[in-house]
Write a protein that holds these residues in place. Sequence first.
Motif, PDB file in Angstrom:
ATOM      1  N   GLU A  10     116.135  62.063  83.763  1.00  0.00           N
ATOM      2  CA  GLU A  10     116.744  61.789  85.067  1.00  0.00           C
ATOM      3  C   GLU A  10     116.271  62.799  86.108  1.00  0.00           C
ATOM      4  O   GLU A  10     116.014  62.446  87.257  1.00  0.00           O
ATOM      5  N   ARG A  11     116.134  64.051  85.685  1.00  0.00           N
ATOM      6  CA  ARG A  11     115.684  65.078  86.630  1.00  0.00           C
ATOM      7  C   ARG A  11     114.206  64.848  87.018  1.00  0.00           C
ATOM      8  O   ARG A  11     113.782  65.224  88.116  1.00  0.00           O
TER       9      ARG A  11
ATOM     10  N   THR B 189     119.610  63.508  72.096  1.00  0.00           N
ATOM     11  CA  THR B 189     119.658  62.356  73.006  1.00  0.00           C
ATOM     12  C   THR B 189     120.071  62.736  74.420  1.00  0.00           C
ATOM     13  O   THR B 189     119.386  62.408  75.393  1.00  0.00           O
ATOM     14  N   GLN B 190     121.192  63.433  74.568  1.00  0.00           N
ATOM     15  CA  GLN B 190     121.712  63.730  75.897  1.00  0.00           C
ATOM     16  C   GLN B 190     120.785  64.649  76.681  1.00  0.00           C
ATOM     17  O   GLN B 190     120.501  64.420  77.863  1.00  0.00           O
TER      18      GLN B 190
ATOM     19  N   LEU C 109     109.598  65.680  68.423  1.00  0.00           N
ATOM     20  CA  LEU C 109     110.001  66.629  69.459  1.00  0.00           C
ATOM     21  C   LEU C 109     111.174  66.092  70.275  1.00  0.00           C
ATOM     22  O   LEU C 109     112.126  66.823  70.581  1.00  0.00           O
ATOM     23  N   SER C 110     111.131  64.816  70.642  1.00  0.00           N
ATOM     24  CA  SER C 110     112.226  64.239  71.421  1.00  0.00           C
ATOM     25  C   SER C 110     113.521  64.224  70.627  1.00  0.00           C
ATOM     26  O   SER C 110     114.609  64.416  71.176  1.00  0.00           O
ATOM     27  N   SER C 111     113.423  64.007  69.291  1.00  0.00           N
ATOM     28  CA  SER C 111     114.627  64.026  68.463  1.00  0.00           C
ATOM     29  C   SER C 111     115.194  65.430  68.362  1.00  0.00           C
ATOM     30  O   SER C 111     116.414  65.628  68.243  1.00  0.00           O
ATOM     31  N   GLN C 112     114.325  66.464  68.397  1.00  0.00           N
ATOM     32  CA  GLN C 112     114.789  67.843  68.374  1.00  0.00           C
ATOM     33  C   GLN C 112     115.527  68.217  69.665  1.00  0.00           C
ATOM     34  O   GLN C 112     116.449  69.031  69.654  1.00  0.00           O
TER      35      GLN C 112
END
Length: 381
Positions: A376-377, A368-369, A362-365
């Motif tokens: 950060e939010r 990165t940015q 899921l994180s790769s989908q």
Amino acid sequence: MRQQYGARSLIVVAGLAFAALAVIVQIIRIQTSEQAEVFLSQGDRYSGEFQMFYPERGEIYDRNGHLLAGNRTVYEVGVSLREIENPEAMASALSTTLGLTYDEIYRKLTESPETWEYVVIQDYVAVEAVDKLKGLVQQLDNTDDPRLSGLAFKPHLQRSYPENALASNVLGFVTRDGRGYFGVEEKYNDLLAGNPVQVWVPSDPNRATEIPRVPNGTTLVLTLNRDLQAKVEAILDESLNEYGATNGTIIVTDPRNGEILAMATTPRMDLNNYGNYFELYDNGSQYNRSIGMTYEPGSVFKVLTMAAALDAGTVTPDTTFIDTGIIEVGGISIYNWNRDAWGQQNMTGCMQHSLNVCLAWLSSQLGTQTFYDYMERFGIG
């Protein structure tokens, strides 16, 4: 002859009237003179004294009004050395009630400096023990027995925690000098303690109503839920026992507003017996591991990853994923916590089973940015 007596009587009456008038004039003159003001001020000086009054420390409640930290009355038990008549009987009576040895008390009564008029035998004595002593004093007074003459009891307040160790890591504790350490007791110490006030206290008991009332410290109501806190602490203890872990922490929050409903960590201590602090903790950061120590977030981070993906529209709760039990990211093989393949799952199932492979995918989908922008939010980093 009668006229002579009458004239003399008038002279005597006139003389007495003049003397009385002179006395009255002199009294008025003295009372209204500058010296009178000086004497009046000196009289006020000895009609009472300035005393420092310390307010009652504010109480702490959970969100439903359950008392978590309050105050109880304890006593200083002392003896007026000028009034004592039988040190042996006094030492014997006090030793059976206060838990001190006969020799300890007897030495205090007989070996104190000659300039002392009063000696403290023991402070922070519970009400139950003092009631026993008061009952004994009353019995002896009824028979004019002087064995406990000079015994005195001075009440004052002590911080108390009716739930003992419950939420101890959140609350902190208050030492006998009135200072709060750790948790809420330290963070809000000035508010809870209130402001000491110096007050003029008249010696005349009839003027007791003139003594102003000192306002108590601020009362605090926490977002904690006492029942939920107790349940979470029990679950944490059971989990540590089941998995053989040394320590652990659980935080339960309201996702709608971030209010902390329960914060459990180990070890916990009975706040009414803070003297064993050094037996439980090596340093202050261990007192509440939830906020005092860093740790690898692990599966907790999955909540943020899924929230970011849902918010970004990358997936929906019903999006499916075929879990094969392994995924390679950046040349590293990532497995599920039990190294099993869970097959087809939707996003809800990925969260329910805490699947590492699914969340890594899921994180790769997200990319990165986008992923790091969301982190950060969330305040990460």
